[in-house]
Scaffold this motif. Structure first.
Motif, PDB file in Angstrom:
ATOM      1  N   SER A 263      41.739  32.969  44.263  1.00 15.21           N
ATOM      2  CA  SER A 263      40.866  34.082  43.900  1.00 15.21           C
ATOM      3  C   SER A 263      40.687  35.059  45.053  1.00 15.21           C
ATOM      4  O   SER A 263      40.671  36.282  44.845  1.00 15.21           O
ATOM      5  CB  SER A 263      39.502  33.560  43.430  1.00 15.21           C
ATOM      6  OG  SER A 263      38.897  32.776  44.433  1.00 15.21           O
ATOM      7  N   MET A 266      43.800  37.148  45.251  1.00 20.17           N
ATOM      8  CA  MET A 266      43.815  38.131  44.161  1.00 20.17           C
ATOM      9  C   MET A 266      42.849  39.276  44.446  1.00 20.17           C
ATOM     10  O   MET A 266      43.161  40.447  44.203  1.00 20.17           O
ATOM     11  CB  MET A 266      43.444  37.445  42.842  1.00 20.17           C
ATOM     12  CG  MET A 266      44.493  36.495  42.322  1.00 20.17           C
ATOM     13  SD  MET A 266      45.967  37.354  41.730  1.00 20.17           S
ATOM     14  CE  MET A 266      45.340  38.154  40.258  1.00 20.17           C
ATOM     15  N   GLN A 269      44.310  41.634  46.904  1.00 24.57           N
ATOM     16  CA  GLN A 269      45.366  42.412  46.254  1.00 24.57           C
ATOM     17  C   GLN A 269      44.808  43.604  45.488  1.00 24.57           C
ATOM     18  O   GLN A 269      45.398  44.693  45.487  1.00 24.57           O
ATOM     19  CB  GLN A 269      46.146  41.507  45.289  1.00 24.57           C
ATOM     20  CG  GLN A 269      47.316  42.163  44.593  1.00 24.57           C
ATOM     21  CD  GLN A 269      48.503  42.420  45.513  1.00 24.57           C
ATOM     22  OE1 GLN A 269      48.629  41.792  46.555  1.00 24.57           O
ATOM     23  NE2 GLN A 269      49.355  43.352  45.138  1.00 24.57           N
ATOM     24  N   TYR A 270      43.650  43.422  44.869  1.00 22.66           N
ATOM     25  CA  TYR A 270      43.080  44.481  44.029  1.00 22.66           C
ATOM     26  C   TYR A 270      41.880  45.179  44.669  1.00 22.66           C
ATOM     27  O   TYR A 270      41.157  45.914  43.997  1.00 22.66           O
ATOM     28  CB  TYR A 270      42.685  43.904  42.663  1.00 22.66           C
ATOM     29  CG  TYR A 270      43.894  43.501  41.850  1.00 22.66           C
ATOM     30  CD1 TYR A 270      44.695  44.465  41.229  1.00 22.66           C
ATOM     31  CD2 TYR A 270      44.257  42.167  41.723  1.00 22.66           C
ATOM     32  CE1 TYR A 270      45.812  44.094  40.511  1.00 22.66           C
ATOM     33  CE2 TYR A 270      45.381  41.794  40.993  1.00 22.66           C
ATOM     34  CZ  TYR A 270      46.147  42.761  40.395  1.00 22.66           C
ATOM     35  OH  TYR A 270      47.273  42.399  39.678  1.00 22.66           O
ATOM     36  N   CYS A 283      38.807  36.575  38.259  1.00 20.75           N
ATOM     37  CA  CYS A 283      40.255  36.357  38.426  1.00 20.75           C
ATOM     38  C   CYS A 283      40.797  35.344  37.433  1.00 20.75           C
ATOM     39  O   CYS A 283      41.979  35.354  37.133  1.00 20.75           O
ATOM     40  CB  CYS A 283      40.550  35.867  39.847  1.00 20.75           C
ATOM     41  SG  CYS A 283      40.301  37.109  41.127  1.00 20.75           S
TER      42      CYS A 283
END
Length: 285
Positions: A263, A266, A269-270, A283
């Protein structure tokens, strides 16, 4: 199922039976029995430990955000499921009549924050941002210094040069052993001159660096335990566990560590905050 709090093997079997899409995603030709699920669950810890280390190493090798030259080590206690087994009875291997569901693989240990706890210790290594690097689960009374010793070579191999710990890890002999491998074991009481003298070279750290590492220990690793507890819904007093027996507890906490890793990656990444629990759970929805 871990996020949903489905931990009993019969409940997991029932969930799989009524959600065949997960059978397909897990490449299972049929729904396993609860006995098979339990056997596989208990055997999963070594794989989870290795995969957690792999994810951290893979992330670092790919120019990752969570640098591991300086890491933070700590132990957190989790209360065993069921009633406590008083120390006198445990030492005599006696379970009082009428006391049901005792977790006999748990032990007693004292927490600086919560007092005496009957349960297990999660030994976590994390980065400055709280990203898990590796973990190990033992009965509560297992000494944190000995567990850190088992991680030494792995940490050296991934380029770690400073391990920030609390006073529970103070051990001159162990500190000297780490220093022989050019790794500084930094406690809250380690002064600058001693830190650099241990490494036997020209000063490698400045006073500002040492002070910063010491001050940020609590904000680096303790929030990681808090995030883990919220992910696993073990937020009650002494973080009560929903499963019994060391093998089950190790897998349960290991799955939580892996969920936290994935998580946080992720979220980076965003562009989402890495320590927001609601964002973390998003996530997996």
């Amino acid at each position: 199922m871990t996020l949903k709090g489905i931990t009993a093997m019969r409940a997991q079997q029932d969930y799989l039976f009524h959600h065949p899409i997960w059978l397909a995603r897990c490449r299972l030709p049929r729904c396993p029995s609860h006995v098979t699920l339990g056997r596989r669950y208990k055997a999963l810890t070594p794989t989870l430990e290795a995969f957690t280390e792999y994810v951290a190493a893979w992330h670092l090798a790919n120019g990752g955000y969570f640098l591991q030259e300086v890491v933070y080590e700590d132990k957190s206690l989790f209360r065993a499921a069921g009633p406590v087994w008083h120390q006198k009875d445990r030492l005599n291997n006696e379970i009082s009549k009428g006391l049901r569901g005792v977790d006999t693989t748990a032990t007693w240990s004292k927490s600086g924050y919560h007092g005496w706890v009957y349960g297990y210790g999660l030994h976590l290594t994390a980065t400055h941002s709280g990203f898990p690097v590796m973990f190990h689960v033992e009965p509560a009374n297992v000494n944190e210094r000995s567990v850190l010793g088992t991680k030494k070579e792995k940490l050296i191999d991934r380029g770690t040069r400073c391990i920030v710990v609390d006073n529970g890890y103070v051990d001159k002999k162990r500190t000297a052993t780490f220093a022989e491998s050019d790794v500084l074991l930094l406690t809250p009481k380690t002064p600058l001159d001693e830190a650099n003298a241990l490494l036997g070279a020209a000063p490698l750290y400045t006073a500002t660096q040492i002070e910063t590492y010491q001050k940020t220990r609590k904000t680096a690793i303790e929030p990681a335990f808090d995030l883990l507890s919220k992910l696993l819904s073990t937020t009650g007093k002494h973080k009560p566990l929903p499963v019994r027996n060391l093998a089950y507890v190790s897998t349960f906490l290991g799955l939580g560590i892996l969920l936290l890793q994935v998580s946080m990656l992720m979220n980076v990444q965003y562009g989402i905050p890495t320590r927001n629990v609601s964002d973390i759970k998003t996530c997996f929805r």
